[in-house]
Design a protein around this motif. Structure first.
Motif, PDB file in Angstrom:
ATOM      1  N   ASP A   1       0.739  -1.289  -0.073  1.00 46.95           N
ATOM      2  CA  ASP A   1      -0.026  -0.099  -0.064  1.00 46.95           C
ATOM      3  C   ASP A   1       0.937   1.320   0.017  1.00 46.95           C
TER       4      ASP A   1
ATOM      5  N   ALA B   1      -1.624   5.590   3.678  1.00 45.47           N
ATOM      6  CA  ALA B   1      -2.595   4.661   3.998  1.00 45.47           C
ATOM      7  C   ALA B   1      -2.317   3.306   5.101  1.00 45.47           C
ATOM      8  N   ALA B   2      -1.086   2.964   4.578  1.00 48.11           N
ATOM      9  CA  ALA B   2      -0.840   1.797   5.318  1.00 48.11           C
ATOM     10  C   ALA B   2      -0.272   2.337   7.113  1.00 48.11           C
TER      11      ALA B   2
ATOM     12  N   ARG C   1      -3.485   2.949   8.990  1.00 49.73           N
ATOM     13  CA  ARG C   1      -3.949   1.754   9.383  1.00 49.73           C
ATOM     14  C   ARG C   1      -3.498   1.250  10.585  1.00 49.73           C
ATOM     15  N   GLU C   2      -2.097   1.018  10.641  1.00 50.15           N
ATOM     16  CA  GLU C   2      -1.196   0.698  11.505  1.00 50.15           C
ATOM     17  C   GLU C   2      -1.505   1.447  12.772  1.00 50.15           C
TER      18      GLU C   2
ATOM     19  N   ARG D   1      -4.285   2.154  14.197  1.00 54.77           N
ATOM     20  CA  ARG D   1      -5.485   1.843  14.905  1.00 54.77           C
ATOM     21  C   ARG D   1      -5.225   0.721  15.710  1.00 54.77           C
ATOM     22  N   ARG D   2      -4.020   0.116  15.665  1.00 53.65           N
ATOM     23  CA  ARG D   2      -3.860  -0.975  16.679  1.00 53.65           C
ATOM     24  C   ARG D   2      -2.408  -0.794  17.123  1.00 53.65           C
TER      25      ARG D   2
END
Length: 294
Positions: free
Chosen positions: A89, A93-94, A97-98, A100-101
């Motif tokens: 990605d 974006a990558a 997304r990372e 979030r956790r």
């Protein structure tokens, strides 16, 4: 479950600075370290076919980037648990997304170029604006990046933007056993109403006193929760971004809050964190503060 500290790498020198800082931070807090390299080639070309004897040069480059970063982190802090991932990605974006956790996401202050792996500029700005976790952009002088000052600076603004940042700064200062400068900037209004002659006095003193009261209110709860942290209260006249960038020259970390809105419309990053990400002399942590959607 312990969330990892995530560091985005791209093969640049700045990415290696971020790896060093993230390895130290993971060791300090007992966190696992996740090293992520985002590249788009796999999305369009597919994964490497293991039966093939030839490894595509893009995959070899990506694997070399994460392997070198992991080895550097291991040499710096052998006890940190490290995992690596090559994500198909774009970096923005990558890493969003990372986030979030993740306990936090760490990036360098600039990438290798305007297209491939540019981790500051648009990517770091997007992370600071939208990420759900704290974002640390590793920048500044080598002395400051290495934590040689034993001092953290936190910008104390309105409760709507800085409560989470203050808590973050106290936790960092406690873990590092270093001093914490809590800085509140103040300014005289350009046009102020005429005061009653009997109430006339030094207007600057009144505005500074008001800043001190707001500072005390903001620090009362975290000081109670972290009694071992030595806090220096600082009130300074001037634009907040100028005041905080000046204080960053003798800091190991500058901590700032940034608003987040529940809902589809994002709030802007704001002038203070934007200026700090561009000009601070030390790493900058941007800590999200949730706001209600309007």
């Amino acid at each position: 479950m312990t969330l990892p500290l995530v560091v985005g790498v791209d093969g640049s020198e700045a990415g290696l600075w971020a790896t060093d800082w993230a390895a130290d931070e993971a060791a300090l807090h007992g966190l696992p370290l996740r090293i992520v390299y985002a590249c788009l080639w796999e999305r369009y070309e597919g994964p490497v076919i293991m039966q093939s004897e030839e490894v595509p040069p893009e995959h070899a480059l990506a694997q070399d980037i994460v392997d070198r970063a992991a080895e550097r982190a291991r040499q710096r802090n052998p006890n940190v648990k490290i995992t690596v991932d090559i994500v198909p990605d774009d970096a923005e974006a990558a890493l969003l997304r990372e986030a979030r956790r993740a306990t936090a996401v760490v990036t360098g202050c600039r990438g290798r170029g305007p297209i491939r792996g540019a981790l500051l500029g648009s990517v770091s700005r997007a992370l600071a604006t939208h990420a759900s976790s704290p974002v640390v952009v590793v920048r500044g002088t080598p002395h400051n990046r290495q934590g040689a000052n034993d001092r953290i600076v936190v910008g104390v603004g309105d409760a709507a933007t800085s409560t989470a940042a203050i808590r973050f700064a106290f936790r960092e200062a406690e873990a590092r056993r270093c001093a914490l400068d809590a800085v509140r900037a103040w300014r005289r209004p350009a046009h102020k109403p005429l005061a009653h002659p009997l109430l006339a006095g030094n207007p600057a003193h009144r505005y500074e006193e008001q800043a001190s009261v707001l500072l005390d209110d903001a620090l009362r709860a975290p000081e109670h929760d972290h009694p071992d942290v030595v806090v220096d209260r600082v009130t300074a006249e001037g634009p907040a971004h100028h005041v905080l960038i000046t204080h960053s020259t003798r800091a190991d970390l500058l901590v700032l809050g940034a608003p987040r809105r529940h809902g589809p419309v994002a709030l802007p990053l704001g002038r203070v964190p934007h200026a700090a990400l561009q000009h601070a002399d030390c790493p900058v942590a941007v800590v999200p503060q949730r706001a209600a959607a309007s």
